[in-house]
Write a protein that holds these residues in place. Structure first.
Motif, PDB file in Angstrom:
ATOM      1  N   ALA A 225      14.970  -6.746 -11.320  1.00 26.50           N
ATOM      2  CA  ALA A 225      15.067  -4.952 -10.253  1.00 26.50           C
ATOM      3  C   ALA A 225      15.223  -4.011 -11.455  1.00 26.50           C
ATOM      4  O   ALA A 225      15.344  -3.416 -11.697  1.00 26.50           O
ATOM      5  CB  ALA A 225      16.168  -5.760  -9.341  1.00 26.50           C
ATOM      6  N   ILE A 226      15.954  -4.629 -12.565  1.00 30.62           N
ATOM      7  CA  ILE A 226      16.797  -3.712 -14.006  1.00 30.62           C
ATOM      8  C   ILE A 226      15.811  -3.396 -14.708  1.00 30.62           C
ATOM      9  O   ILE A 226      15.780  -2.299 -15.345  1.00 30.62           O
ATOM     10  CB  ILE A 226      18.345  -4.272 -14.563  1.00 30.62           C
ATOM     11  N   GLN A 227      14.826  -4.388 -15.245  1.00 32.97           N
ATOM     12  CA  GLN A 227      13.802  -4.759 -16.504  1.00 32.97           C
ATOM     13  C   GLN A 227      12.465  -3.542 -15.667  1.00 32.97           C
ATOM     14  O   GLN A 227      12.263  -2.914 -16.842  1.00 32.97           O
ATOM     15  CB  GLN A 227      13.430  -6.042 -16.838  1.00 32.97           C
ATOM     16  N   GLU A 228      12.915  -3.793 -14.439  1.00 30.92           N
ATOM     17  CA  GLU A 228      11.362  -3.135 -13.612  1.00 30.92           C
ATOM     18  C   GLU A 228      12.055  -1.547 -13.423  1.00 30.92           C
ATOM     19  O   GLU A 228      10.919  -0.555 -13.533  1.00 30.92           O
ATOM     20  CB  GLU A 228      10.966  -3.464 -12.390  1.00 30.92           C
ATOM     21  N   ASP A 229      13.077  -1.521 -13.667  1.00 28.44           N
ATOM     22  CA  ASP A 229      13.242   0.241 -13.396  1.00 28.44           C
ATOM     23  C   ASP A 229      13.843   0.396 -14.458  1.00 28.44           C
ATOM     24  O   ASP A 229      13.973   1.778 -14.438  1.00 28.44           O
ATOM     25  CB  ASP A 229      14.518   0.461 -12.408  1.00 28.44           C
ATOM     26  N   TYR A 230      14.624  -0.483 -15.161  1.00 25.70           N
ATOM     27  CA  TYR A 230      14.704   0.449 -16.892  1.00 25.70           C
ATOM     28  C   TYR A 230      13.852  -0.211 -17.459  1.00 25.70           C
ATOM     29  O   TYR A 230      14.937  -0.823 -18.474  1.00 25.70           O
ATOM     30  CB  TYR A 230      16.350   0.834 -16.662  1.00 25.70           C
ATOM     31  N   PRO A 231      12.723  -0.195 -18.217  1.00 27.91           N
ATOM     32  CA  PRO A 231      12.090  -0.986 -18.594  1.00 27.91           C
ATOM     33  C   PRO A 231      13.090  -1.125 -19.957  1.00 27.91           C
ATOM     34  O   PRO A 231      13.359   0.445 -20.981  1.00 27.91           O
ATOM     35  CB  PRO A 231      11.034  -0.826 -19.154  1.00 27.91           C
ATOM     36  N   GLY A 232      13.437  -1.689 -21.397  1.00 25.12           N
ATOM     37  CA  GLY A 232      13.274  -1.376 -22.511  1.00 25.12           C
ATOM     38  C   GLY A 232      14.809  -1.653 -22.361  1.00 25.12           C
ATOM     39  O   GLY A 232      15.310  -1.613 -23.776  1.00 25.12           O
TER      40      GLY A 232
END
Length: 277
Positions: free
Chosen positions: A218-225
Motif C-alpha cells: 500500500a505504501i509503495q503504491e501510494d508513495y512510489p519510491g
C-alpha cells in the motif's frame, strides 16, 4: 552566516543537515530511531540531537536520566527557543554527540511563544549560532501536529532539511501519513523551501505479521519510491538499549542490526540530494 569553501572543484557547505523524525501517532519508535540514528552518525561526524517531545523520551534514552523535570529544570529546548540561542542549553553525551534535552514544561511552549511574539521560525533562530558546529541535527518530535512538530520542519539549513516519516505498519499510522505529509508541505511553502521528505521508515515491524506485506504494498503504491528499503524489526535487545545504554553493552551489535543499514541509506539519500518528495 553560512560559509562556502571550494576544494578540488567540489563545494562544501559548513552547516548541519537537519533530519526530523515524525508522525502524528504514538508508539512508532520516533525517540528510539532518532536516538540510535544520532549515535550511529556520531561515530564519524558531529551530531546534535534535539528533543522536541515534552515526554522527554529521547532525553532519557541518551542520558539515562528519567527524573527529567528536576535534572533538566530550565535547561531545555524550551528555554533555548525562548532565549533565541541554543548554546547554553547543549549538553555533551559523547565525543561527537550532543543533546538539547526536553521535559514536561515544553507543554507551555505555545503560550510562551505567544507571550513573546515568536513565530514558527523560532527554533531556526535558536539554532543559528550553532548551525556550523555540527554535521547533523537530529530532531525527535511528539505524536501530534503541534508547534513542537511544525517548528523543526520549519527550520531551514543551507545543507538541507529532511523529514523521516515513521510507520509501524498499523492502519492508524497509515492514515496519519498523509496528514504528516501535508504538514511537511505547509512548512516547506511557508518557512523552509529546502525541506524534503527523506522517506517512510517501517519500524517496530513483527516479522510474523502477514499484514505487513499488504501495508508495504500500500505504501509503495501510494508513495512510489518513498519507502526506505531498510525495515526496523522488533528486537528485545533494541528495547533494552533504554536500560543498558550504548557504552559497555554486550548486545549492542545485535541491538543496532536493523538501524545500521537504515542510517547508511539515509546518508545516501541526503548526500545524493534525491529524496523523492
Amino acid at each position: 552566516m553560512t560559509y562556502w569553501i571550494e576544494k578540488e572543484k567540489e563545494v562544501f557547505i559548513l552547516a548541519a543537515k537537519i533530519v526530523t523524525f515524525g508522525i502524528s501517532k504514538g508508539g512508532c519508535s520516533k525517540s528510539t530511531s532518532s536516538g540510535i540514528t544520532s549515535y550511529l552518525l556520531s561515530k564519524e561526524e558531529k551530531v546534535l540531537a534535539i528533543d522536541m517531545d515534552g515526554q522527554g523520551n529521547l532525553t532519557s534514552f541518551l542520558t539515562g536520566e528519567y527524573d527529567i523535570c528536576n535534572v533538566f529544570e530550565e535547561k531545555t529546548i524550551l528555554e533555548a527557543i525562548l532565549a533565541e540561542d541554543a548554546r547554553s542549553y547543549i549538553i555533551k553525551i559523547q565525543d561527537n554527540l550532543d543533546l538539547i534535552p526536553s521535559n514536561d514544561f515544553l507543554a507551555t511552549l505555545p503560550r510562551r511563544m505567544f507571550e513573546k511574539g515568536l513565530k514558527l521560525d523560532a527554533l531556526q533562530k535558536a539554532l543559528q549560532p550553532v548551525m556550523e558546529d555540527y554535521d547533523w541535527i537530529i530532531i525527535d518530535t511528539p505524536p501530534a501536529l503541534s508547534e513542537q512538530t511544525v517548528m523543526p520542519l520549519s527550520t531551514y539549513s543551507e545543507a538541507g532539511s529532511y523529514a523521516v516519516v515513521m510507520f509501524d505498519g498499523s492502519m492508524f499510522a497509515y492514515y496519519a501519513i498523509p496528514k504528516f505529509l501535508e504538514i511537511i508541505e505547509g512548512a516547506k511553502e511557508r518557512y523552509n523551501p529546502a525541506l524534503k521528505t527523506a522517506g517512510v521508515l517501517f519500524s517496530l515491524i513483527d516479522a510474523r505479521a502477514k499484514e505487513n506485506e499488504v501495508m508495504e504494498e500500500a505504501i509503495q503504491e501510494d508513495y512510489p519510491g518513498l519507502m526506505f528499503n531498510s525495515i526496523i524489526r522488533r528486537k528485545a535487545s533494541t528495547r533494552r538499549l533504554a536500560i543498558s545504554g550504548f557504552d559497555g553493552n554486550s548486545e549492542l551489535k545485535n541491538a543496532l542490526e536493523y538501524y545500521i543499514p537504515f542510517v547508511k541509506e539515509l546518508k545516501d539519500r541526503v548526500n545524493q540530494k534525491q529524496p523523492q518528495r
